[in-house]
Design a protein around this motif. Structure first.
Motif, PDB file in Angstrom:
ATOM      1  N   GLY A 197       0.742  -1.279  -0.109  1.00 47.88           N
ATOM      2  CA  GLY A 197      -0.066  -0.114  -0.163  1.00 47.88           C
ATOM      3  C   GLY A 197       0.742   1.358  -0.003  1.00 47.88           C
ATOM      4  N   GLY A 198       2.149   1.338  -0.730  1.00 46.97           N
ATOM      5  CA  GLY A 198       2.741   2.248  -0.737  1.00 46.97           C
ATOM      6  C   GLY A 198       3.651   2.725   0.448  1.00 46.97           C
ATOM      7  N   VAL A 199       3.514   1.800   1.509  1.00 46.01           N
ATOM      8  CA  VAL A 199       4.651   1.910   2.660  1.00 46.01           C
ATOM      9  C   VAL A 199       5.629   0.835   2.472  1.00 46.01           C
ATOM     10  CG1 VAL A 199       4.624   1.883   5.237  1.00 46.01           C
ATOM     11  CG2 VAL A 199       2.740   2.953   4.007  1.00 46.01           C
ATOM     12  N   ASN A 200       6.828   1.383   2.614  1.00 47.09           N
ATOM     13  CA  ASN A 200       8.132   0.502   2.732  1.00 47.09           C
ATOM     14  C   ASN A 200       8.544   0.229   4.363  1.00 47.09           C
ATOM     15  OD1 ASN A 200       9.218   0.874  -0.146  1.00 47.09           O
ATOM     16  ND2 ASN A 200      10.343  -0.451   0.626  1.00 47.09           N
ATOM     17  N   ALA A 201       8.294  -1.196   4.824  1.00 47.28           N
ATOM     18  CA  ALA A 201       8.912  -1.254   5.978  1.00 47.28           C
ATOM     19  C   ALA A 201      10.057  -2.349   6.030  1.00 47.28           C
ATOM     20  CB  ALA A 201       7.531  -1.898   6.975  1.00 47.28           C
ATOM     21  N   THR A 202      10.761  -2.122   7.329  1.00 48.39           N
ATOM     22  CA  THR A 202      11.985  -3.021   7.348  1.00 48.39           C
ATOM     23  C   THR A 202      11.450  -4.203   8.283  1.00 48.39           C
ATOM     24  OG1 THR A 202      13.434  -1.295   6.812  1.00 48.39           O
ATOM     25  CG2 THR A 202      14.241  -3.271   8.281  1.00 48.39           C
ATOM     26  N   VAL A 203      11.951  -5.457   7.915  1.00 43.78           N
ATOM     27  CA  VAL A 203      11.527  -6.471   8.870  1.00 43.78           C
ATOM     28  C   VAL A 203      12.750  -6.427   9.904  1.00 43.78           C
ATOM     29  CG1 VAL A 203      11.579  -8.943   8.739  1.00 43.78           C
ATOM     30  CG2 VAL A 203      10.544  -7.780   6.626  1.00 43.78           C
TER      31      VAL A 203
ATOM     32  N   VAL B 127      -0.435   2.649   5.423  1.00 46.66           N
ATOM     33  CA  VAL B 127      -0.834   3.948   5.754  1.00 46.66           C
ATOM     34  C   VAL B 127       0.186   4.841   5.426  1.00 46.66           C
ATOM     35  CG1 VAL B 127      -1.214   5.520   7.935  1.00 46.66           C
ATOM     36  CG2 VAL B 127      -1.891   2.925   8.026  1.00 46.66           C
ATOM     37  N   PRO B 128       0.170   5.827   4.456  1.00 46.20           N
ATOM     38  CA  PRO B 128       1.307   6.399   3.740  1.00 46.20           C
ATOM     39  C   PRO B 128       1.793   7.451   4.747  1.00 46.20           C
ATOM     40  CG  PRO B 128      -1.014   7.228   2.716  1.00 46.20           C
ATOM     41  CD  PRO B 128      -1.118   5.985   3.647  1.00 46.20           C
ATOM     42  N   TYR B 129       3.097   7.765   4.495  1.00 49.30           N
ATOM     43  CA  TYR B 129       3.766   8.817   5.306  1.00 49.30           C
ATOM     44  C   TYR B 129       4.814   9.507   4.511  1.00 49.30           C
ATOM     45  CZ  TYR B 129       7.778   5.472   5.485  1.00 49.30           C
ATOM     46  OH  TYR B 129       8.746   4.756   5.033  1.00 49.30           O
ATOM     47  N   THR B 130       4.838   9.354   3.168  1.00 48.81           N
ATOM     48  CA  THR B 130       5.668  10.187   2.513  1.00 48.81           C
ATOM     49  C   THR B 130       5.007  10.732   1.209  1.00 48.81           C
ATOM     50  OG1 THR B 130       6.140   8.164   1.035  1.00 48.81           O
ATOM     51  CG2 THR B 130       7.591   8.570   2.824  1.00 48.81           C
TER      52      THR B 130
ATOM     53  N   PRO C 141      -0.026  -1.518  -8.426  1.00 53.50           N
ATOM     54  CA  PRO C 141      -0.914  -0.387  -8.547  1.00 53.50           C
ATOM     55  C   PRO C 141      -1.140   0.113  -6.994  1.00 53.50           C
ATOM     56  CG  PRO C 141      -2.005  -2.756  -8.422  1.00 53.50           C
ATOM     57  CD  PRO C 141      -0.665  -2.765  -8.421  1.00 53.50           C
ATOM     58  N   ASP C 142      -1.790   1.308  -6.901  1.00 46.34           N
ATOM     59  CA  ASP C 142      -2.072   2.065  -5.685  1.00 46.34           C
ATOM     60  C   ASP C 142      -1.036   2.134  -4.883  1.00 46.34           C
ATOM     61  OD1 ASP C 142      -4.498   1.934  -7.389  1.00 46.34           O
ATOM     62  OD2 ASP C 142      -5.376   0.117  -6.342  1.00 46.34           O
ATOM     63  N   VAL C 143      -0.031   2.590  -5.198  1.00 43.71           N
ATOM     64  CA  VAL C 143       1.084   2.761  -4.174  1.00 43.71           C
ATOM     65  C   VAL C 143       0.696   4.295  -3.648  1.00 43.71           C
ATOM     66  CG1 VAL C 143       3.660   3.364  -3.618  1.00 43.71           C
ATOM     67  CG2 VAL C 143       2.811   1.457  -5.239  1.00 43.71           C
ATOM     68  N   GLU C 144       0.139   4.178  -2.238  1.00 42.07           N
ATOM     69  CA  GLU C 144      -0.468   5.383  -1.850  1.00 42.07           C
ATOM     70  C   GLU C 144       0.724   6.134  -1.100  1.00 42.07           C
ATOM     71  OE1 GLU C 144      -4.012   5.067   0.504  1.00 42.07           O
ATOM     72  OE2 GLU C 144      -4.300   2.964  -0.161  1.00 42.07           O
ATOM     73  N   CYS C 145       0.397   7.532  -1.321  1.00 46.00           N
ATOM     74  CA  CYS C 145       1.381   8.677  -0.862  1.00 46.00           C
ATOM     75  C   CYS C 145       0.499   9.592   0.156  1.00 46.00           C
ATOM     76  CB  CYS C 145       2.280   9.318  -1.817  1.00 46.00           C
ATOM     77  SG  CYS C 145       3.216   8.100  -2.708  1.00 46.00           S
ATOM     78  N   THR C 146       1.087  10.455   0.763  1.00 44.72           N
ATOM     79  CA  THR C 146       0.259  11.605   1.200  1.00 44.72           C
ATOM     80  C   THR C 146      -0.340  12.575   0.453  1.00 44.72           C
ATOM     81  OG1 THR C 146       2.233  12.639   2.007  1.00 44.72           O
ATOM     82  CG2 THR C 146       1.786  11.149   3.517  1.00 44.72           C
ATOM     83  N   ASN C 147       0.165  12.689  -0.645  1.00 44.92           N
ATOM     84  CA  ASN C 147      -0.304  13.777  -1.717  1.00 44.92           C
ATOM     85  C   ASN C 147      -0.777  13.023  -2.968  1.00 44.92           C
ATOM     86  OD1 ASN C 147       2.274  13.350  -2.511  1.00 44.92           O
ATOM     87  ND2 ASN C 147       2.658  15.405  -2.941  1.00 44.92           N
ATOM     88  N   GLY C 148      -1.067  11.739  -3.199  1.00 49.69           N
ATOM     89  CA  GLY C 148      -1.304  11.113  -4.366  1.00 49.69           C
ATOM     90  C   GLY C 148      -1.204   9.679  -4.383  1.00 49.69           C
ATOM     91  N   ILE C 149      -1.041   9.146  -5.591  1.00 46.84           N
ATOM     92  CA  ILE C 149      -0.851   7.737  -5.794  1.00 46.84           C
ATOM     93  C   ILE C 149       0.037   7.256  -6.996  1.00 46.84           C
ATOM     94  CG2 ILE C 149      -2.135   5.565  -6.596  1.00 46.84           C
ATOM     95  CD1 ILE C 149      -4.575   6.574  -5.199  1.00 46.84           C
ATOM     96  N   ILE C 150       0.952   6.549  -6.635  1.00 54.75           N
ATOM     97  CA  ILE C 150       1.833   6.054  -7.804  1.00 54.75           C
ATOM     98  C   ILE C 150       1.418   4.633  -8.377  1.00 54.75           C
ATOM     99  CG2 ILE C 150       4.205   5.238  -8.250  1.00 54.75           C
ATOM    100  CD1 ILE C 150       5.084   7.288  -6.332  1.00 54.75           C
ATOM    101  N   HIS C 151       1.237   4.497  -9.722  1.00 49.89           N
ATOM    102  CA  HIS C 151       0.916   3.299 -10.310  1.00 49.89           C
ATOM    103  C   HIS C 151       2.296   2.775 -11.027  1.00 49.89           C
ATOM    104  CE1 HIS C 151      -3.024   3.728  -9.326  1.00 49.89           C
ATOM    105  NE2 HIS C 151      -3.154   4.784 -10.056  1.00 49.89           N
TER     106      HIS C 151
END
Length: 659
Positions: free
Chosen positions: A445-451, A472-475, A607-617
């Motif tokens: 969902g657009g959020v990169n997390a580290t394991v 939950v986008p933060y960038t 699809p649908d990489v969510e960001c705080t000001n939009g969406i990246i596909h």
């Protein structure tokens, strides 16, 4: 006569000024060591040693005493004294203390490039304050200042047959007579004796032992899963590991490290609120039918108990034993590593579908956000929206077993994507290499997390702890481009003519069709000259025009589902971009989305990489026309022509001069 007296006084003053302070005088002079001095002065043996013999003192600071919550009797000071003068250079291995039974003080020097720290048991030596001198009897003495009070293993005062300086097995066998609080060790003691493994804890040398307390043997069936290999998996041979002196996440081989079963142990420390919690983790790297692969975590309920042959840590449950489900791991402890995640799940009600699936599914992998991850303001806002929260939770669940080694294997030749419990949503994995260490990141969902902690084993799958809540986008779109390892080339192209910077704007919403690096590499193979031209400084305006074709700036951003509703396979939809109108059609095939642009269907990889000001596909091909390729080729030809004419002009100029 008066002049002679004055000379004698001055001479005495000079002698005193030149004389080095004794250790006792140094202690009296240092206000930060006043509590230790008071303890020393109350003990006759310590005073006698200080006056008559050589010695080494390990002096805790006043702050160390304020933090100390152990017993404070007059003999405690003897555990801080050795009867040899040992300087920093010679501090190594183990030193006999002056306490009854002469229990050892274990020295650790975890040398690395940046540090050469020294620890005595769990206390760090302040090497800048170490001091040596001689007492009034000419005996050499050394003072080392430490940041913790050294806590010995002491029998109860009421014990008729006290045991002094026990090894690990003697401690286990007589644990009821020692001051270890309310903890009882009868269950593990019974298993060790039943399996005839006492020699493992009796072994001479320097070892680290992990002993589970009785509370960790619930349910009672857990005891049946402890065999000889499991006992071996609770011992690290040839290393004395105190918690403060041991590097986080560094793995050590246990006695259970053979051809068939290979088990390592490491420490990790996390902060939960104001409390610091230290865990120990067994990692069964290679298992068999009785010993499942994966990580088992346990709290250290009492750490750093020094014994004759090393150190003992009391732990909340047995290591290596996999007998809890994924949901049991989440709720096992109120302050566990994923306790806030469990609270969020339960906020949806005791019979919510996500909880039911975790309880009943046979093969799952859960990516669990850490407790800290839920403190983000944007995350707290989402938690109050139960409909959105259901989607977010499902984004963290994969309906198959995915241990880290399988993810790494699947990721070798291409970026691996795993379908989540949220329809048409995938997780994407990337491996970062730092020297010999590998770090796994996951995007959802657009959020990169580290394991941060992979492979926690459960009876019905695996749990991987991550450092962010997915979905939950933060960038911003700009920040996502800059940091996403799959979008490096598009970000680099966007640096030309400041194309990227408006993508930080929060007043508009952007929908950006971003070609991934793999898409640009395919384009480079087919059109090497055109690709090269895109990076030329003098061709930046053309590169900017191409990228503008990929961006929609409007009052809202569009998901692929939104676009599919607006533009199906038969009726295209026109969206205004900064450069030209973007005429698209959208279709879904085999659970994948495709967009049709200029008569060509292009796969939407993410699809649908969510960001705080939009969406990246993220797409598999750039929106580039044949005329664009010819134009870039013309630019190359123009440069060649310019070079030719410059050379020709230079040649003619030289000939004119010669003439």
């Amino acid at each position: 006569m008066g002049g002679l007296v004055l000379l004698l006084v001055l001479f005495a003053g000079l002698v005193t000024a030149d004389r080095k302070l004794t250790i006792y005088e140094r202690l009296r002079e240092d206000a930060d060591l006043s509590q230790f001095l008071a303890l020393l002065e109350r003990n006759l043996i310590a005073n006698s040693t200080l006056q008559l013999r050589q010695m080494t003192l390990f002096a805790p600071t006043n702050q160390a005493f304020q933090r100390y919550n152990g017993e404070m009797d007059d003999n405690l000071v003897l555990y801080h004294i050795a009867n040899l003068a040992i300087t920093l250079t010679n501090l190594d291995y183990a030193i006999s203390s002056e306490l009854d039974g002469n229990p050892p003080l274990w020295v650790t020097r975890p040398r690395d490039v940046a540090h050469d720290d020294i620890y005595v048991n769990n206390a760090k030596v302040d090497v800048s304050r170490s001091y040596q001198s001689v007492n009034k009897n000419g005996k050499r003495q050394v003072l080392h200042v430490i940041d913790q009070v050294l806590q010995p293993l002491q029998p109860h005062g009421s014990t008729s047959n006290p045991v002094y300086n026990p090894n690990a097995y003697q401690f286990l066998e007589h644990s009821d007579v020692f001051n270890i609080g309310q903890h009882r060790l009868r269950s593990f003691r019974q298993k060790v004796n039943q399996l005839k493994k006492k020699e493992v804890l009796n072994a001479d040398g320097r070892h680290t032992f992990f002993i589970p307390v009785d509370e960790g043997f619930k349910p009672t069936t857990r005891s049946d899963l402890i065999d000889e290999k499991v006992v071996d998996g609770h011992v690290i041979p040839h290393h004395v590991l105190f918690t403060q002196a041991t590097e986080d996440s560094k793995e050590f081989e246990t006695l259970a490290f053979s051809d068939n079963v290979k088990v390592t142990i490491s420490f990790s420390t996390t902060v939960n609120g104001n409390e610091e919690i230290t865990y120990v983790k067994s990692n069964t790297v290679a298992g068999d039918t009785k010993h499942s692969k994966g990580v088992v975590m346990a709290d250290i309920v009492r750490a750093n108990i020094p014994v004759k042959n090393g150190v003992v840590h009391l732990i909340q449950r047995p290591l290596m034993v996999v007998d809890t489900s994924v949901i049991d791991f989440l709720k096992e402890k109120e302050d566990g590593p994923l306790s806030k995640f469990y609270e969020v799940i339960m906020d949806l009600g005791p019979n919510n579908p996500f909880l039911n699936e975790l309880m009943n599914a046979k093969d799952v992998t859960l990516f669990g956000p850490s407790n800290d991850a839920w403190n983000e303001r944007s995350v707290q806002h989402i938690v109050r929206n139960h409909q959105k929260l259901k989607e977010i939770l499902n984004l963290h669940l994969v309906r198959e077993r995915l241990p880290m080694d399988l993810i790494l294997q699947n990721n070798q030749n291409q970026i691996y994507q795993a379908p989540t419990a949220l329809p048409r949503k995938y997780l994407y994995f990337n491996v970062l290499q730092y020297g010999h260490n590998q770090t796994l990141t996951v995007e959802g969902g657009g959020v990169n997390a580290t394991v941060t902690q992979p492979n926690i084993a459960a009876t019905n799958g695996f749990v991987h702890i991550i450092d962010r809540v997915l979905g939950v986008p933060y960038t911003t779109v700009f920040e996502k481009l800059k940091t996403d390892p799959m979008l490096n080339i598009t970000y680099s192209l966007g640096k030309r003519q400041m194309f990227n910077h408006p993508l930080n704007d929060m007043e508009h919403r952007y929908t950006y069709f971003v070609p991934r690096d793999h898409a640009w590499m395919k384009f480079q193979i087919r059109h090497p000259s055109a690709f090269k031209a895109l990076f030329r400084e003098d061709y930046g305006y053309f590169t900017k025009q191409l990228l503008e074709r990929h961006v929609i700036r409007a009052s809202r951003a569009y998901t692929v589902s939104d676009l599919k509703l607006l533009a199906n396979e038969t009726h295209p939809f026109v969206l205004p971009t900064t450069r030209d109108p973007l005429k698209l059609r959208v279709k879904e095939s085999d659970k994948n989305y495709y967009v049709e642009w200029n008569g060509h269907w292009i796969h939407v990889f993410r699809p649908d990489v969510e960001c705080t000001n939009g969406i990246i596909h993220v797409i598999d091909e750039p929106f580039i026309l044949e005329s664009d390729i010819r134009a870039t080729g013309s630019a190359d030809n123009l440069q060649i022509a310019n070079t030719f004419f410059l050379l020709l002009a230079s040649y003619l100029f030289v000939r004119v001069l010669e003439f």
